[in-house]
Design a protein around this motif. Structure first.
Motif, PDB file in Angstrom:
ATOM      1  N   LYS A  73       0.834  -1.197   0.000  1.00 17.62           N
ATOM      2  CA  LYS A  73       0.000   0.000   0.000  1.00 17.62           C
ATOM      3  C   LYS A  73       0.879   1.261   0.000  1.00 17.62           C
ATOM      4  O   LYS A  73       0.622   2.205  -0.742  1.00 17.62           O
ATOM      5  CB  LYS A  73      -0.904  -0.019   1.241  1.00 17.62           C
ATOM      6  N   PHE A 115      -4.052  -1.563  -4.326  1.00 14.63           N
ATOM      7  CA  PHE A 115      -3.143  -0.845  -3.426  1.00 14.63           C
ATOM      8  C   PHE A 115      -2.950   0.612  -3.837  1.00 14.63           C
ATOM      9  O   PHE A 115      -2.168   1.325  -3.246  1.00 14.63           O
ATOM     10  CB  PHE A 115      -1.778  -1.546  -3.383  1.00 14.63           C
ATOM     11  N   HIS A 153      -9.375   5.834  -1.333  1.00 16.03           N
ATOM     12  CA  HIS A 153      -9.295   4.425  -1.690  1.00 16.03           C
ATOM     13  C   HIS A 153     -10.659   3.979  -2.213  1.00 16.03           C
ATOM     14  O   HIS A 153     -11.676   4.179  -1.528  1.00 16.03           O
ATOM     15  CB  HIS A 153      -8.907   3.578  -0.475  1.00 16.03           C
TER      16      HIS A 153
END
Lengths: 480, 121
Positions: A317, B75, B101
């Motif tokens: 991430k 991601f 996100h």
């Protein structure tokens, strides 16, 4: 249809066609040694030379890669996979049905799979590693960082080093980053740094597989490498010295280096070791012929799977890990590999015809110029073949290669250096160049266009340095 | 009306439907990165984006994409530099870097970028 399914279907379709070709002629070959010889020599059996018109798909693809992101960005972004595969298929169909010559296709497929296996495994394994250098960026610190990158690219390859170091480099410079930071990174870490060992860059690895001793490169090229790196770092230092950007906020630096993702270092080590797992290097390694890949590629693709599945999610991430950059490379290079087959065959033939008249300097500029826009691995092999032809030696014979190295190594030096160095001249000169560009853009840095990269940086910085190298080492009046 | 800071503190979600994103606060946009596209033209003639700021929400259309879910992978995130509607836009301390996100059920998770995420103004 979602993009990810399109990608899979198109890739499977292309591989199926090539596998079909493989099946057609598999029975006509005498055995594994033949295909290996083909792969090593770069001298593909030529039944008939391709027509010059067959250079059009290659030129068209190069022009589109150069102009697409500039003039028709969104059309290009949406359709480049189809365009690349379509142009590649023109050549595949031409070789199957017109020339009825399947060897170059299988040879190219085998090289493409090796290329993507290495690039994707290094990309995924290094994507699971997070390095943070918490110290103030200064021109001197950057020079040391780039020098470290140049050295390490000889151990984990230019792709591995680029993927591992680009993010910490961006983080370190985030308050004063400019496009030139990335471009010098591409010059040094993604290309020129890796000129000292066969692991550094694929053409040198293929040379090693052909019989060039592993340490020949470092013994013979270190002076050229050192002078080139020194000159580029000097240029970078003066660029960076004039960078007056300052952080808008007061920041305290601990001076520490943070590291996450130790497991992936182990995966990187596996990739480096697997480079040698080849029947040409270790005789007991089984060949998987007639499959167009070997144990090495299976190990590399396994690393892709396991390093992704076992990676720390937080690191992925933080690295904003995405398969898009490697997907872009995979699509574009499937077209480049296929469409450049006629170009390489024509070059190989011309080089043989004019071999006697070619000096080391001509080998340097010709193999360099072509490596800037073509894949540097076959370019290296074709020019090596042409240079050896001057002494009636055959590149497919390891003893001949050794003899060639002993007799007159200036040609091998010229080809080795040029094939690696000139990859830095364009975004398409070497695989990691595109990946570094893409990662930088995702971080918010506006990168120069294809032509601006060449005109504002390559021609201004690299070309004079490459000319100095030519004058010092390859004009027939060797000074050093 | 929520401020950007309040929305982040309360872990408020935004929404997305296709290429339309709705943020639960009004704000000025300075820079947006989606995929490898860097957007800084927020004019009416922008080919990349349409931004509408209402009293309590900000509405963004990403014109180059049909569905944000396809454009942003697991991601990745959409990155924005924003300024609270009533704050001084010329003071760099008021520039807030946030990431969106893209999650399931049309949810947009809003977070402030941490130091690990590369986002250069």
């Amino acid at each position: 249809m979602p993009g990810k399914y399109k990608f899979k279907i198109l890739l499977v379709a292309f591989i199926t066609i090539i596998m079909f070709c493989n099946k057609i002629f598999a029975g006509t070959l005498s055995g594994n040694s033949f295909i290996n010889t083909l792969a090593l020599s770069g001298n593909l059996p030529v039944k008939e030379l391709p027509s010059f018109f067959m250079l059009i798909p290659f030129v068209l693809l190069l022009v589109m890669i150069a102009t697409g992101p500039l003039f028709y960005k969104h059309f290009w972004e949406k359709h480049y996979p189809k365009i690349s595969i379509f142009l590649g298929l023109i050549i595949v169909v031409y070789y199957i049905f017109i020339l009825e010559n399947y060897y170059p296709l299988v040879h190219t497929l085998s090289e493409y799979i090796s290329f993507i296996a290495l690039l994707s495994s290094l990309f995924v394994a290094s994507g699971g590693i997070l390095i943070k250098v918490d110290r103030k960026s200064t021109p001197f610190a950057n020079v040391i960082f780039l020098l470290f990158g140049a050295v390490i690219s000889n151990i984990i390859g230019t792709t591995g080093a680029s993927m591992l170091l680009i993010r910490p480099y961006l983080r370190m410079n985030k308050d004063r980053i400019s496009p030139y930071h990335i471009i010098f990174f591409i010059f040094i870490v993604s290309n020129i740094g890796g000129a000292l060992t066969p692991i550094g860059d694929p053409p040198l690895f293929l040379g090693f597989l052909s019989g060039v001793p592993f340490f020949w490169v470092i013994k013979n090229v270190w002076a050229i490498w050192f002078i080139t790196i020194l000159l580029i770092l000097l240029a970078f230092y003066f660029f960076d010295l004039n960078n007056k950007k300052e952080s808008t906020k007061h920041v305290e630096y601990s001076g520490k280096i943070h590291f996450k993702g130790l497991r992936n270092l182990f995966y990187l080590a596996i990739i480096v070791v697997s480079v040698f797992i080849d029947p040409q290097v270790i005789t007991w390694v089984p060949s998987l012929y007639p499959l167009p890949f070997g144990i090495r590629e299976i190990i590399m693709f396994s690393v892709v799977f396991f390093s992704y599945k076992t990676a720390d999610m937080q690191v992925l991430k933080d690295n904003e890990f995405d398969f898009e950059p490697i997907k872009e490379v995979a699509y574009l290079f499937v077209g480049i590999f296929a469409t450049m087959i006629p170009a390489l065959q024509i070059i190989a033939e011309e080089a043989k015809v004019f071999g006697d008249k070619l000096s080391a300097g001509i080998f340097y500029w010709a193999s360099g110029g072509l490596s800037a826009v073509l894949d540097n691995t076959p370019t290296y092999m074709n020019f090596l073949s042409a240079a050896m032809g001057k002494y009636s030696l055959n590149v497919a014979n390891k003893a001949h290669v050794l003899k060639f190295v002993e007799v007159d190594d200036i040609y091998l030096k010229a080809i080795s250096v040029a094939a690696v160095f000139f990859g830095a001249m364009t975004y398409i000169g070497n695989g990691p160049n595109f990946m570094v560009k893409s990662i930088s853009e995702r971080a918010g840095i506006i990168m120069p266009s294809f032509f601006n990269y060449i005109i504002r940086y390559s021609v201004i910085i690299l070309l004079p340095i490459f000319t100095v190298i030519w004058l010092l080492f390859f004009t027939g009046r060797t000074i050093l | 009306m929520k401020s950007v800071e309040e929305a982040i503190e309360n872990e408020a979600y935004g929404l997305y439907y296709g290429n339309r994103a709705l943020l639960p606060f009004p704000c000025f946009l300075l820079k947006v990165i989606i995929d490898d596209e860097i957007i800084m033209d927020f004019s009416a003639s922008s080919k990349a984006i349409i931004v509408n700021v209402f009293s309590d929400i900000t509405e963004i259309y990403f014109k180059q994409y049909q569905n944000l879910k396809d454009a942003v992978s697991k991601f990745e995130s959409i990155k924005l530099i924003v300024v609270e509607k009533d704050k001084d836009i010329f003071n760099f301390d008021n520039h807030i870097k946030i990431v969106l996100h893209v999650e399931d059920d049309h949810k947009l998770k809003i977070e402030k970028t941490d130091e690990d995420i590369l986002f250069i103004e």
